[in-house]
Scaffold this motif. Structure first.
Motif, short mmCIF file in Angstrom:
data_model
loop_
_atom_site.label_atom_id
_atom_site.label_comp_id
_atom_site.label_asym_id
_atom_site.label_seq_id
_atom_site.Cartn_x
_atom_site.Cartn_y
_atom_site.Cartn_z
N ALA A 104 -1.20 -17.59 -90.04
CA ALA A 104 -0.81 -18.81 -89.32
C ALA A 104 -0.01 -19.72 -90.22
O ALA A 104 -0.36 -20.87 -90.43
CB ALA A 104 -2.05 -19.52 -88.80
N LEU A 105 1.07 -19.17 -90.74
CA LEU A 105 1.94 -20.00 -91.57
C LEU A 105 2.97 -20.69 -90.68
O LEU A 105 3.18 -20.29 -89.55
CB LEU A 105 2.67 -19.12 -92.59
N PHE A 106 3.60 -21.69 -91.21
CA PHE A 106 4.62 -22.40 -90.46
C PHE A 106 5.96 -21.74 -90.74
O PHE A 106 6.57 -21.94 -91.78
CB PHE A 106 4.62 -23.88 -90.85
N GLU A 107 6.37 -20.94 -89.77
CA GLU A 107 7.51 -20.05 -90.01
C GLU A 107 8.82 -20.79 -90.22
O GLU A 107 9.77 -20.23 -90.72
CB GLU A 107 7.65 -19.07 -88.85
N GLY A 108 8.89 -22.03 -89.78
CA GLY A 108 10.17 -22.74 -89.92
C GLY A 108 10.33 -23.40 -91.29
O GLY A 108 11.35 -24.01 -91.55
N MET A 109 9.31 -23.27 -92.14
CA MET A 109 9.39 -23.99 -93.43
C MET A 109 9.39 -23.03 -94.60
O MET A 109 9.05 -21.86 -94.47
CB MET A 109 8.17 -24.91 -93.56
N SER A 110 9.74 -23.55 -95.76
CA SER A 110 9.75 -22.71 -96.96
C SER A 110 8.32 -22.56 -97.49
O SER A 110 7.39 -23.20 -97.01
CB SER A 110 10.60 -23.38 -98.03
N ASP A 153 1.77 -21.39 -109.28
CA ASP A 153 1.72 -20.63 -110.54
C ASP A 153 0.51 -19.71 -110.54
O ASP A 153 0.60 -18.54 -110.89
CB ASP A 153 1.59 -21.59 -111.73
N PHE A 154 -0.61 -20.28 -110.14
CA PHE A 154 -1.88 -19.54 -110.15
C PHE A 154 -1.77 -18.27 -109.32
O PHE A 154 -2.28 -17.22 -109.69
CB PHE A 154 -2.97 -20.47 -109.59
N LEU A 155 -1.09 -18.35 -108.20
CA LEU A 155 -0.97 -17.19 -107.33
C LEU A 155 0.32 -16.41 -107.56
O LEU A 155 0.64 -15.49 -106.81
CB LEU A 155 -1.06 -17.63 -105.86
N GLU A 156 1.05 -16.78 -108.61
CA GLU A 156 2.22 -16.03 -109.03
C GLU A 156 3.27 -15.88 -107.93
O GLU A 156 3.80 -14.79 -107.70
CB GLU A 156 1.81 -14.64 -109.55
N ILE A 157 3.57 -16.94 -107.23
CA ILE A 157 4.62 -16.88 -106.21
C ILE A 157 5.75 -17.85 -106.51
O ILE A 157 6.44 -18.33 -105.63
CB ILE A 157 4.05 -17.16 -104.80
N GLN A 158 5.94 -18.15 -107.81
CA GLN A 158 6.97 -19.14 -108.16
C GLN A 158 8.35 -18.73 -107.67
O GLN A 158 9.13 -19.56 -107.21
CB GLN A 158 7.09 -19.34 -109.68
N SER A 159 8.67 -17.46 -107.79
CA SER A 159 10.05 -17.06 -107.52
C SER A 159 10.43 -17.21 -106.07
O SER A 159 11.60 -17.23 -105.73
CB SER A 159 10.27 -15.61 -107.96
N ILE A 160 9.46 -17.32 -105.17
CA ILE A 160 9.82 -17.40 -103.76
C ILE A 160 9.55 -18.76 -103.18
O ILE A 160 9.48 -18.94 -101.97
CB ILE A 160 9.04 -16.34 -102.92
N ARG A 161 9.40 -19.76 -104.04
CA ARG A 161 8.92 -21.03 -103.52
C ARG A 161 9.88 -21.68 -102.52
O ARG A 161 9.45 -22.41 -101.65
CB ARG A 161 8.57 -22.02 -104.64
N LYS A 162 11.19 -21.40 -102.63
CA LYS A 162 12.09 -22.04 -101.68
C LYS A 162 12.47 -21.11 -100.52
O LYS A 162 13.28 -21.47 -99.68
CB LYS A 162 13.39 -22.47 -102.41
N THR A 163 11.91 -19.92 -100.52
CA THR A 163 12.26 -18.97 -99.46
C THR A 163 11.60 -19.35 -98.15
O THR A 163 10.42 -19.71 -98.14
CB THR A 163 11.76 -17.56 -99.84
N VAL A 165 9.47 -18.89 -95.10
CA VAL A 165 8.32 -18.00 -95.00
C VAL A 165 8.56 -16.82 -94.07
O VAL A 165 8.03 -15.74 -94.26
CB VAL A 165 7.12 -18.87 -94.56
N SER A 166 9.41 -17.05 -93.06
CA SER A 166 9.63 -15.99 -92.09
C SER A 166 10.25 -14.75 -92.71
O SER A 166 10.18 -13.67 -92.15
CB SER A 166 10.52 -16.49 -90.94
N ARG A 167 10.87 -14.90 -93.88
CA ARG A 167 11.53 -13.76 -94.50
C ARG A 167 10.62 -12.95 -95.41
O ARG A 167 11.04 -11.96 -95.99
CB ARG A 167 12.72 -14.24 -95.35
N LEU A 168 9.39 -13.39 -95.60
CA LEU A 168 8.54 -12.74 -96.60
C LEU A 168 7.83 -11.53 -96.01
O LEU A 168 7.49 -11.51 -94.83
CB LEU A 168 7.50 -13.72 -97.12
N PRO A 169 7.54 -10.53 -96.85
CA PRO A 169 6.72 -9.42 -96.39
C PRO A 169 5.27 -9.86 -96.20
O PRO A 169 4.85 -10.89 -96.72
CB PRO A 169 6.83 -8.40 -97.54
N TYR A 170 4.55 -9.05 -95.47
CA TYR A 170 3.20 -9.38 -95.04
C TYR A 170 2.28 -9.79 -96.19
O TYR A 170 1.59 -10.81 -96.13
CB TYR A 170 2.64 -8.19 -94.28
N GLY A 171 2.29 -8.97 -97.25
CA GLY A 171 1.37 -9.22 -98.36
C GLY A 171 1.61 -10.59 -99.00
O GLY A 171 0.69 -11.34 -99.32
N LEU A 172 2.90 -10.95 -99.15
CA LEU A 172 3.21 -12.25 -99.75
C LEU A 172 2.83 -13.39 -98.83
O LEU A 172 2.40 -14.45 -99.27
CB LEU A 172 4.70 -12.33 -100.11
#
Lengths: 271, 328, 358
Positions: A104-110, A153-163, A165-172
């Motif tokens: 249940a992420l907000f697909e319109g946001m990064s 940082d803790f969850l190691e998702i720094q590189s995708i912080r501005k992406t 959300v709708s473009r991410l794979p399921y696991g991320l």
């Protein structure tokens, strides 16, 4: 606070007294009884698993814990006090955060914006301050950005912080959802099938994160999970549900050897 | 019998008949919505276009005459023939089916799976397009439509009621005919959707596209069929209203009248469209009759909407709609 | 080669959250401001102001307002015309009742009144969602138009039902009425536009904006993570209506000067502004401007090319306009639901890489 004594686990974590107690919870939807007279508790700092065959009522149980569903019978005690029925958005302010089975992420946001929404309950700056982006509003934005970046940082998702959300794979996406839940610095974290749909490596990563969260922040965690290996490895105690009733409650060892639990999973017919 | 009550009865009857027409228009919407999840705002404009095409064919108008004249400097406007109503109606039905096919192919095939609000906005775009297109094709002046339906006040009712109540009810023949035709159509549509193979297929599609596909229902065929039926319904509505007040822009505002009917009755319910239509038809007229003079009149512009709004607040799914359950 | 991000990075979170993080964008923005404030006023004449600039500026404010409600918060409203009318009539009553007070105060107050009305008609949004809500907003549209038509107090009992904007000045310069200069009305509106854009931008990139977008994207999840749906939705209605009200106020007092509510603020106005944000881009401040520009320029363009250029009759140009607008709505919804703003973003991304392909 019901203080049956806390204890220290084998790996050095401290488990405290009871922080949440469900007493005689019964939940009905129209003619269907999803949860029948269930009682269990959650201790501070522990990892509590809720397991059971499909349709047992686990997600509904989690919704009762989070306050989204109000049970027809029974009471919920949070930190020793009876919790009155509250609106769903007020529960979040009590320090309970959750993730969802179907993301249940907000697909319109990064990613960053999604994580920042986790902190919305704490943002107090008034609308005027926000409108001119000075003073309290700006200060809060920067402060909370820092907290969120730490979670990122803790969850190691720094590189995708501005992406977006709708473009991410399921696991991320699942990891971002966890980040959002952590951003509010909750005392109780509810995870609804956090490993669903993941492969072995992703499960190992997620398990590591869950353990880290519990270890570093002392967050109490209640999770629903189907993967028995994960449950046995991660949890301190387990509640087993079947057809809305509780059929087992104890350490993973005790539950593994409980005949009723074995029957439920193997599909022995009920009366 | 007190005068006011007798007047009220007349208003009530007129309201009922208006209600039946609303129900007919609303049904067109319900069909498309049930089959495809689209609320077709363009239904009203389609009714207008159907009526314009009918007149154009019957009167032998040259399509796009205005445009052709502008480009080529010619002065054509009519072919010079007059066709009987039946041929006109048949040709218009053909045109509407073609239109349904085009709309499905060009627009909605590409919007499968989108949210209802996006689909709704697409139909608003379609409505604007059709309006411009219709005007371009047949010209935007008011046209008179005469397919041979009886008009004028029904004398028999007038005299009979005068005899009973000392006050002659003014009920238009056209309204009576319209009510009968609309009632027949409504009945036919209900029977069609409940008892025929195609109707069942349509309802399957309305429930679940994937499941319908998996039992061999052709989505495209159903959609074209549904849009064609809606187009036919639009044509009938267009004929009724067009005969009554002339074929002009205001015909397209029918869609706006159907919306509150659907809100009231529930978007997915055929009986809801009927009951909603009647309630609004009667309610509108009675409200204007009783309360209207006190607050300035012309309340029919907004009464239907406010009524529907109030109902929705207490019952978000409308009177007969399916309860909306949201799960996370 | 011109447009690069390399070497242009933020060192603090404060820098990172600014509106134009890339230096090139920032300079371009300043240039636009310079041209808008300092150069255009000298180049204006009556025609340009009335046909293009004033409607563009005023519709931009309305588009920003509707975008906040529909694009950011996901509550579709078809009542924009009615709310603009509230702004207009509020301004009229204020102007005629308090002739000594400055126009700026009147316009801001009119915005506030419209915000209040907006909250009132926004209350059903707590129970009704999505496209049912859109239809419910039509109740607001029709009722408000009827109200201003039928209740004589609103038009000071004038016989024609029309309201006229008396002459008012701003620092001694006439900005309403018959004696205005093009540059004066242009700058007056530009002021409001600039303020609106800044406030809207700040609200949408902060906590408020996130609450709105959360409600838009998944309102149940939003509620569970702690967003109060009541305050979020009503605040969207309030702020959106404020902007729409200001737009209506300017539309009446500065631009048209005289208004008959049924013609000017009918449902077509609501659709027009909705089309602006669809074509321009939902959820984008830039998109609001792009959409407003597009839909203001299109009829002007068509008229100039077809009527003046080719000698076609004006009604054909009007019909063609309907067809083009309708078709474009459909095209954008199918192909680029984020409108011109998205196309612009993609173009900029490509430009930042040029001459490299990726």
């Amino acid at each position: 606070m019901n203080n049956s004594d806390g204890y220290v686990t084998d790996d050095g974590r401290t488990i405290g007294g009871v922080v949440m107690e469900m007493k005689n919870i019964t939940l009905r939807f129209g003619g269907v009884t999803a949860i029948k007279d269930i009682t269990f508790d959650i201790r501070e700092g522990e990892i509590r698993a809720i397991i059971g065959p499909n349709g047992a009522g686990k997600s509904s149980m989690l919704n009762v814990v989070s306050g989204f569903y109000v049970p027809q019978e029974g009471e919920v005690f949070f930190r020793g006090e009876k919790r009155p029925p509250v609106k769903p958005f007020e529960v979040a302010r009590q320090g309970i955060a959750r993730t969802f089975q179907n993301i249940a992420l907000f697909e319109g946001m990064s990613v960053l914006d999604n994580v920042m929404t986790g902190r919305l309950t704490q943002m107090k700056a008034g609308i005027l301050s926000q409108a001119i982006w000075r003073g309290k509003a700006e200060q809060e934005e920067v402060e909370y950005r820092e907290i969120c970046e730490r979670v990122i940082d803790f969850l190691e998702i720094q590189s995708i912080r501005k992406t977006p959300v709708s473009r991410l794979p399921y696991g991320l996406k699942k990891r971002v959802e966890l980040a959002r839940a952590l951003a509010s610095e909750p005392t109780l974290l509810l995870l609804d099938e956090p490993m669903a749909g993941m492969n072995v490596e992703e499960k190992e990563d997620m398990s590591r994160f869950i353990l880290d969260v519990n270890d570093e922040f002392g967050t109490t965690i209640a999770l629903i999970e189907h993967d028995m290996g994960v449950v046995m490895d991660l949890s301190d105690r387990v509640v087993v549900m079947d057809y809305g009733k509780k059929i087992g409650d104890g350490t993973p060892e005790e539950v593994r050897n409980n005949q009723a639990v074995i029957d439920a999973y193997l599909g022995v017919s009920h009366d | 019998m007190p005068d006011q009550l007798v007047y009220a009865m007349e208003v009530f009857l007129n309201g009922l008949m208006a209600g039946v027409l609303y129900a007919l228009v609303a049904l067109g919407f319900v069909l498309i919505y049930k089959a495809s999840g689209i609320f077709n705002y363009a239904q009203g404009v389609m009714a207008l276009f159907a009526a314009m095409t009918l007149v154009g064919v019957m009167e032998g108008q040259v399509p796009f005459a205005h445009l052709i004249n502008a480009i080529l400097g010619t002065k054509v406007h009519h072919f010079g023939w007059h066709l009987p109503a039946l041929i006109g109606i048949v040709s218009t039905v053909v045109v509407m089916v073609l239109l349904a096919w085009l709309v499905q192919r060009i627009i909605f095939k590409h919007l499968v799976g989108q949210e209802p609000i996006i689909l709704f906005m697409a139909t608003i775009g379609l409505a604007y397009f059709m309006e411009g297109f219709g005007d371009m094709m047949w010209g935007s002046e008011i046209k008179k439509l005469d397919v041979g339906l009886p008009q004028g006040i029904n004398l028999w009712i007038d005299e009979t009621t005068y005899g009973i109540f000392d006050y002659g009810f003014f009920i238009d023949n056209l309204d009576i005919v319209a009510t009968i035709i609309a009632a027949i159509l409504v009945g036919g549509l209900v029977i069609f959707s409940q008892y025929t193979k195609e109707g069942r297929a349509m309802r399957a599609v309305a429930d679940d596209h994937q499941a319908a596909l998996s039992v061999g229902v052709s989505l495209n065929f159903i959609w074209i069929m549904v849009w064609s039926v809606a187009g036919f319904v639009a044509l009938v509505a267009g004929i009724m209203w067009g005969t009554k007040s002339g074929v002009q822009f205001s015909l397209s505002l029918i869609a706006l009248k159907a919306l509150p009917v659907l809100m009231l009755g529930g978007f997915t319910s055929i009986p809801g469209a009927i009951v909603g239509g009647l309630i609004i038809g009667v309610g509108e007229k009675l409200f204007e009759f009783t309360v209207g003079p006190l607050i300035g009149g012309a309340t029919e512009n907004w009464f239907a909407y406010v009524l529907a709004l109030l109902v929705l607040v207490f019952r978000p799914q409308g009177l007969f709609g399916e309860k909306i359950i949201e799960r996370v | 080669m011109l447009y690069r991000e390399a070497g242009d990075f933020s060192k603090t979170y404060r820098e990172d959250s600014q509106t134009f993080p890339i230096r090139f964008d920032r300079y371009r923005y300043y240039a636009v401001l310079l041209i808008a404030f300092a150069i255009i006023p000298f180049l204006l004449n009556d025609y340009w102001v009335n046909a293009i600039f004033l409607p563009f500026l005023i519709y931009s404010i309305a588009a920003i307002g509707l975008n906040i409600l529909t694009g950011y918060c996901g509550q579709v409203s078809l009542g924009t015309g009615g709310f603009m009318a509230v702004g207009a009539y509020a301004t009229y009553k204020l102007m005629t009742s308090f002739p000594e007070v400055s126009m700026v105060v009147h316009i801001l107050l009119a915005g506030g009144i419209t915000a209040f009305v907006g909250v009132l008609f926004g209350l059903p949004s707590l129970r009704i969602k999505g496209f049912y809500l859109a239809v419910a907003t039509l109740a607001a549209q029709f009722f408000l138009v009827w109200l201003f038509n039928r209740v004589p107090w609103f038009y000071n009992n004038s016989a024609s039902g029309q309201i006229n904007s008396p002459e008012r000045t701003f620092f001694g310069i006439p900005i309403t009425g018959a004696n205005t200069e093009p540059w004066a009305v242009y700058l007056f509106c530009l002021l409001f536009v600039a303020l609106s854009a800044v406030i809207a931008r700040n609200l949408t990139r902060g906590a408020m904006g996130r609450k709105w977008m959360a409600i838009r994207d998944m309102d149940i999840a939003a509620e569970i993570i702690g967003v109060n749906p009541l305050t979020a939705k009503l605040s969207a209605f309030a702020i959106s209506s404020f902007f729409v009200g200001v737009s209506g106020a300017l539309f009446f007092s500065v631009y048209l000067g005289a208004v008959e509510v049924g013609e000017v603020f009918g449902i077509n106005k609501s659709f027009l502004v909705l089309f602006m944000i669809i074509i321009g881009g939902l959820g984008s401040i830039f998109g609001s401007f792009a959409g407003a520009a597009f839909l203001v320029l299109l009829p002007v363009l068509l008229k100039n090319v077809l009527v003046t250029g080719l000698g076609w009759p004006t009604d054909i140009a009007a019909h063609l306009e309907f067809m083009i607008v309708g078709a474009l709505i459909i095209v954008f919804l199918i192909m680029e639901p984020h409108g011109i703003a998205q196309l612009w973003r993609i173009a900029k991304e490509k430009l930042r890489l040029w001459p490299f392909p990726h």
